[in-house]
Design an enzyme around this catalytic site. Structure first.
Site, PDB file in Angstrom:
ATOM      1  CD1 TRP A 197      -2.740   1.589   0.453  1.00 57.58           C
ATOM      2  CD2 TRP A 197      -1.758   2.177   2.377  1.00 57.58           C
ATOM      3  NE1 TRP A 197      -3.316   2.766   0.864  1.00 57.58           N
ATOM      4  CE2 TRP A 197      -2.736   3.152   2.049  1.00 57.58           C
ATOM      5  CE3 TRP A 197      -1.005   2.331   3.536  1.00 57.58           C
ATOM      6  CZ2 TRP A 197      -2.975   4.261   2.845  1.00 57.58           C
ATOM      7  CZ3 TRP A 197      -1.250   3.441   4.328  1.00 57.58           C
ATOM      8  CH2 TRP A 197      -2.232   4.382   3.982  1.00 57.58           C
ATOM      9  CG  ASP A 364     -13.476   9.128  -2.287  1.00 59.84           C
ATOM     10  OD1 ASP A 364     -13.438   8.226  -1.441  1.00 59.84           O
ATOM     11  OD2 ASP A 364     -12.780   9.123  -3.322  1.00 59.84           O
ATOM     12  CG  ASP A 365     -15.777   6.098   2.380  1.00 62.15           C
ATOM     13  OD1 ASP A 365     -16.979   5.836   2.503  1.00 62.15           O
ATOM     14  OD2 ASP A 365     -14.867   5.458   2.934  1.00 62.15           O
ATOM     15  NE  ARG A 441     -10.305   2.602   5.098  1.00 64.94           N
ATOM     16  CZ  ARG A 441     -10.815   3.454   4.234  1.00 64.94           C
ATOM     17  NH1 ARG A 441     -11.259   3.040   3.079  1.00 64.94           N
ATOM     18  NH2 ARG A 441     -10.873   4.723   4.515  1.00 64.94           N
ATOM     19  CE  LYS A 474     -11.279   6.547  -5.281  1.00 65.57           C
ATOM     20  NZ  LYS A 474     -10.771   7.642  -4.440  1.00 65.57           N
ATOM     21  CD1 TRP A 475     -15.039  -1.891  -7.610  1.00 60.22           C
ATOM     22  CD2 TRP A 475     -17.134  -1.556  -8.336  1.00 60.22           C
ATOM     23  NE1 TRP A 475     -15.746  -3.043  -7.381  1.00 60.22           N
ATOM     24  CE2 TRP A 475     -17.035  -2.869  -7.827  1.00 60.22           C
ATOM     25  CE3 TRP A 475     -18.349  -1.136  -8.859  1.00 60.22           C
ATOM     26  CZ2 TRP A 475     -18.118  -3.756  -7.820  1.00 60.22           C
ATOM     27  CZ3 TRP A 475     -19.414  -2.020  -8.855  1.00 60.22           C
ATOM     28  CH2 TRP A 475     -19.294  -3.311  -8.327  1.00 60.22           C
ATOM     29  CG  ASP A 476     -11.730   2.234  -2.762  1.00 63.68           C
ATOM     30  OD1 ASP A 476     -10.781   1.470  -2.996  1.00 63.68           O
ATOM     31  OD2 ASP A 476     -11.622   3.276  -2.082  1.00 63.68           O
ATOM     32  CG  MET A 477     -12.082  -4.803  -3.205  1.00 58.01           C
ATOM     33  SD  MET A 477     -10.749  -5.448  -2.207  1.00 58.01           S
ATOM     34  CE  MET A 477      -9.384  -5.427  -3.368  1.00 58.01           C
ATOM     35  CG  ASN A 478     -10.416   0.568   0.532  1.00 56.18           C
ATOM     36  OD1 ASN A 478      -9.402   0.936  -0.042  1.00 56.18           O
ATOM     37  ND2 ASN A 478     -11.548   1.233   0.471  1.00 56.18           N
ATOM     38  CG  ASP A 537      -5.030   5.215  -1.204  1.00 52.43           C
ATOM     39  OD1 ASP A 537      -5.696   5.588  -2.186  1.00 52.43           O
ATOM     40  OD2 ASP A 537      -5.511   4.520  -0.284  1.00 52.43           O
TER      41      ASP A 537
HETATM   42  C1  GLA Z   1      -9.345   4.153  -0.279  1.00 54.16           C
HETATM   43  C2  GLA Z   1      -9.112   4.848  -1.614  1.00 54.16           C
HETATM   44  C3  GLA Z   1      -9.093   6.342  -1.396  1.00 54.16           C
HETATM   45  C4  GLA Z   1     -10.406   6.779  -0.789  1.00 54.16           C
HETATM   46  C5  GLA Z   1     -10.678   6.023   0.491  1.00 54.16           C
HETATM   47  C6  GLA Z   1     -12.078   6.280   1.007  1.00 54.16           C
HETATM   48  O1  GLA Z   1      -8.277   4.328   0.582  1.00 54.16           O
HETATM   49  O2  GLA Z   1      -7.934   4.406  -2.208  1.00 54.16           O
HETATM   50  O3  GLA Z   1      -8.845   7.018  -2.614  1.00 54.16           O
HETATM   51  O4  GLA Z   1     -11.435   6.573  -1.723  1.00 54.16           O
HETATM   52  O5  GLA Z   1     -10.546   4.606   0.307  1.00 54.16           O
HETATM   53  O6  GLA Z   1     -12.345   5.588   2.166  1.00 54.16           O
END
Ligand code: GLA
Length: 757
Positions: A197, A364-365, A441, A474-478, A537
């Site tokens: 990361w 965003d989030d 997370r 924006k399709w995220d996956m954390n 990020d």
């Molecule tokens: C991840 C994404 C960020 C942002 C956050 C939101 O870390 O990479 O760009 O969207 O989630 O929680």
């Protein structure tokens, strides 16, 4: 047969514009690999094949008393096991009574287009032709199809394999590589891309000596730890000269690539889905299909190799309405507000962005459920009306009224334990009987191998984007996966690709930007749905330069989301000057991720000029032919060119006293005369301006000031530019000039070369 695919008496040749791939059926029906490299003809097969004229001591004869029958020496197209070939097998199976495989030629088909996947994995499209080789195990128990597809102009060949159980008994597959080939090549170095990361795509070079190099991801995803793409180059290959071979997968799950060299100098190269804990049972007539792999070769250096990959990804992987469109400059609220926003703050950020020239506003989030930090709400899709009283549609209408596009963040594959979804369906997460579920997370991953889970996501994301008039997602996956087998990962990917296809192929107007905590899933599988991906990020410009450079070996600039963020930087606490942050983000799909409303007037002026300059050169910066320059550790330089026009970024890592002269190399220009310009950036000042520089001091009404960088226009020939044009000296303490390059610890300028009429 067409111009790209030839066959003659069991000899096969696949040609692209500049490469050839040769193999033939040998005396035992096995496929002998002969050549992958510069363009040759089918009639060269005898000359280029290995001359197996002598026995090797302990080798095992495939045919009794026939010395030329040793399987351990011949280069193959796909490695069998149990028949005297002791190199890494390409396929591992077990069945009642054994584990050997002995696939022999049984026929072939050609077509002048690609063969679509049967299982639903994405693959490349718009091919020049394809060849399917049918192999059948000598016991008749199973069949193997090797599918080759040619992309002539990209100089790319794709490969994949399909294993079919022909017997009445069950057959278990434990490994099925997408491709395998035995290269008789020496002095090779393997370049692969590793990290974690905020530290993705770090290039590592390892010599290919004796033994095996295996690179893999076992996180469930293609991962930020090891990208599926890698390169084999000669040890003297540079950016502009020498030979290299590149390999990659159209796949987003755990992967594995193996490069092993034996004492005869044979380098077996293979790649595919990761086979650890992989076990797939096939009943009679059932088949297992691998993800598609793609490979390329160049004898003109690493830049040329990367350009093949870039061309292929742009024309044959990325698809849909946004494929060739100039991508909008965006403003994203994440690094500006994190979770603490309301509609008023968002609207004023968007308004400020619009005034400076941005075209897309991304929320965003934090817009749904109880999502006021990252502990709760994931999995739920009900809008938080405390923050957005008029819902997504209310905000979206306000953004559209400003003549901006509207984008929204989702993380649909994950669920917080503190969410309505998890309370209703605790069984929907990936889990193993009797084991504690692990969070990453504060979230679990949903089991996308289940149809009802896929349908929940398809329905909810679809509803929100339709009702909210969303133009960009924006399709995220954390997080990484846990409690999964290799078999499960394959099934998860089938589910993920179904979900993405159902949502986005049916809504082609939506621009999808995939993200996985940055570059945790930066791969050609995702690019079949998502024309651009948030690269990392890490938005510290100096760090980001290395990340984008690493990614550029495999992927084009049009796929790399690259944002200017605030300083001190959130990842490194380093403060890099605004024009330099832009000079890095300009080589990618530009965005701004900071509270623009808090900037002073000089900073706003600079950003307005940045965006205008980017739009002027955007087509080149997103779609031009990209070149890296061979530099020392302290410097870096990138060029994009369309033959008549080029943009070059010149970067230096640390300010040095009495810095040596530096040349700028501009590649890719047609022969002719060029006007050379420089972007006259404003370096915002937080120190008093030396009086000698007073003539280039810019001041604003709010009292903020900056130094305008100046450049004396000049002309140069393409020959001089590719040879290298000396740049103005960087500041040294003995004097000041408005035309010097500005002293910064991480400094950069952007230059243009435009052909004279
Ligand atoms: C991840 C994404 C960020 C942002 C956050 C939101 O870390 O990479 O760009 O969207 O989630 O929680």
């Amino acid at each position: 047969m067409n111009q790209y695919i030839e066959e003659h008496n069991g000899m096969f040749a696949l040609h692209t514009d500049h490469t050839s791939y040769l193999f033939r059926v040998d005396a035992y029906g096995h496929l002998e690999h002969i050549h992958y490299g510069r363009r040759v003809s089918l009639s060269d097969e005898e000359a280029l094949s290995l001359k197996q004229t002598l026995p090797y001591g302990t080798a095992v004869e495939y045919e009794d008393n026939v010395q030329r029958s040793f399987r351990d020496i011949e280069p193959f197209e796909y490695g069998n096991s149990g028949i005297g070939d002791y190199r890494t097998p390409s396929c591992l199976v077990s069945y009642a009574g054994g584990t050997s495989t002995d696939f022999a030629f049984a026929g072939f088909d050609t077509d002048d287009k690609e063969q679509v996947m049967q299982n639903g994995f994405p693959c490349a499209y718009d091919a020049s032709g394809s060849l399917t080789i049918h192999l059948v195990d000598k016991t008749g128990r199973m069949a193997l199809d090797l599918i080759y597809t040619v992309y002539g102009k990209s100089d790319v060949i794709t490969r994949r394999a399909v294993l079919i159980n022909l017997s009445e008994e069950e057959l278990t597959v434990n490994r099925l590589m997408s491709y395998s080939l035995d290269m008789m090549e020496d002095n090779l170095v393997m370049m692969s891309f590793h990290g974690n990361w905020v530290k993705e795509m770090q290039r590592k070079d390892v010599p290919v000596n004796a033994g095996t190099i295996s690179i893999s991801s076992r996180t469930g995803f293609s991962s930020n730890m090891t990208n599926p793409g890698f390169i084999l180059r000669r040890n003297d290959t540079t950016e502009m000269h020498g030979e290299a071979w590149g390999f990659n997968l159209v796949y987003s799950g755990s992967h594995k690539s193996i490069v092993s060299r034996d004492e005869h100098g044979c380098v077996r190269v293979m790649g595919g889905f990761n086979d650890e804990n992989f076990s797939w049972t096939l009943g009679n007539g059932e088949q297992l299909e691998t993800p598609e792999a793609f490979m390329t070769y160049s004898d003109a250096g690493m830049n040329s190799l990367s350009q093949h990959f870039h061309h292929f990804i742009r024309h044959h992987i990325v698809r849909g309405a946004w494929q060739y469109k100039e991508r909008p400059v965006l403003v994203n609220d994440w690094e500006a507000f994190l979770f603490t926003f309301d509609e008023e703050k968002l609207v004023s950020l968007a308004q400020q962005g619009k005034e400076l020239g941005a075209e897309l506003f991304v929320l965003d989030d934090g817009w749904f459920g109880e999502r006021n930090d990252d502990h709760a709400g994931l999995g739920d899709y009900n809008v938080n009306t405390k923050k957005l009283p008029e819902g997504i549609r209310g905000l979206s209408d306000k953004i559209h009224a400003m003549d901006m596009l509207f984008g929204l963040w989702f993380e649909p594959e994950a669920v917080n334990p503190d969410s309505d979804l998890y309370r209703a369906h605790p069984d929907w997460i990936i889990q193993e009987d009797g084991r504690r579920n692990l969070t990453g997370r504060y979230e679990y991953l949903l089991d996308l191998s289940r149809r009802e889970v896929q349908d929940y996501i398809i329905e909810n994301v679809g509803r929100v984007v339709d009702e909210g008039h969303v133009d960009y997602v924006k399709w995220d996956m954390n997080r990484h996966m846990t409690a999964m087998s290799g078999t499960f990962v394959y099934k998860y990917m089938l589910g993920l690709y179904r979900v993405l296809g159902e949502i986005f192929y049916k809504r082609p107007h939506i621009l999808l930007e995939s993200c996985a905590s940055g570059g945790n899933r930066f791969d050609a599988g995702m690019m079949c749905y998502s024309p651009q991906i948030w690269t990392s990020d890490d938005t510290d410009a100096m760090e980001r330069l290395g990340i984008q450079k690493g990614a550029s070996y495999l992927y084009p600039l049009s796929t790399m989301g690259a944002h200017v963020s605030a300083v001190p930087n959130a990842q490194t606490m380093r403060s890099i000057s605004l024009p330099v942050r832009f000079a890095v983000s300009a080589f990618g799909v530009l965005g701004y991720e900071l509270d623009l409303t808090e900037l002073n007037d000089i900073e706003k002026k600079e950003i307005k000029e940045q965006i205008a300059w980017y739009k002027q050169h955007r087509h080149l910066l997103q779609y031009g032919t990209f070149y890296r320059t061979d530099c020392d550790d302290a410097h870096e330089s990138f060029t994009v060119s369309d033959g008549k026009e080029a943009v070059t970024g010149v970067y230096r890592r640390m300010m040095m006293a009495a810095a040596p002269m530096e040349r700028m190399h501009v590649a890719g220009l047609e022969q002719g005369e060029y006007e050379i310009g420089m972007r006259n950036a404003i370096v915002p000042l937080d120190i008093p301006c030396p009086s000698e520089l007073g003539s280039c001091l810019e001041t604003a009404e709010d009292g903020s000031s900056g130094i305008r960088l100046l450049w004396k226009p000049l002309c140069a020939s393409s020959a001089a530019l590719s040879y290298g044009m000396p740049l103005p000296l960087v500041f040294n303490s003995s004097g000041l000039s408005p035309y010097m390059r500005y002293p910064l610890d991480f400094g950069a300028e952007l230059y243009t070369a435009v052909k004279k009429k």
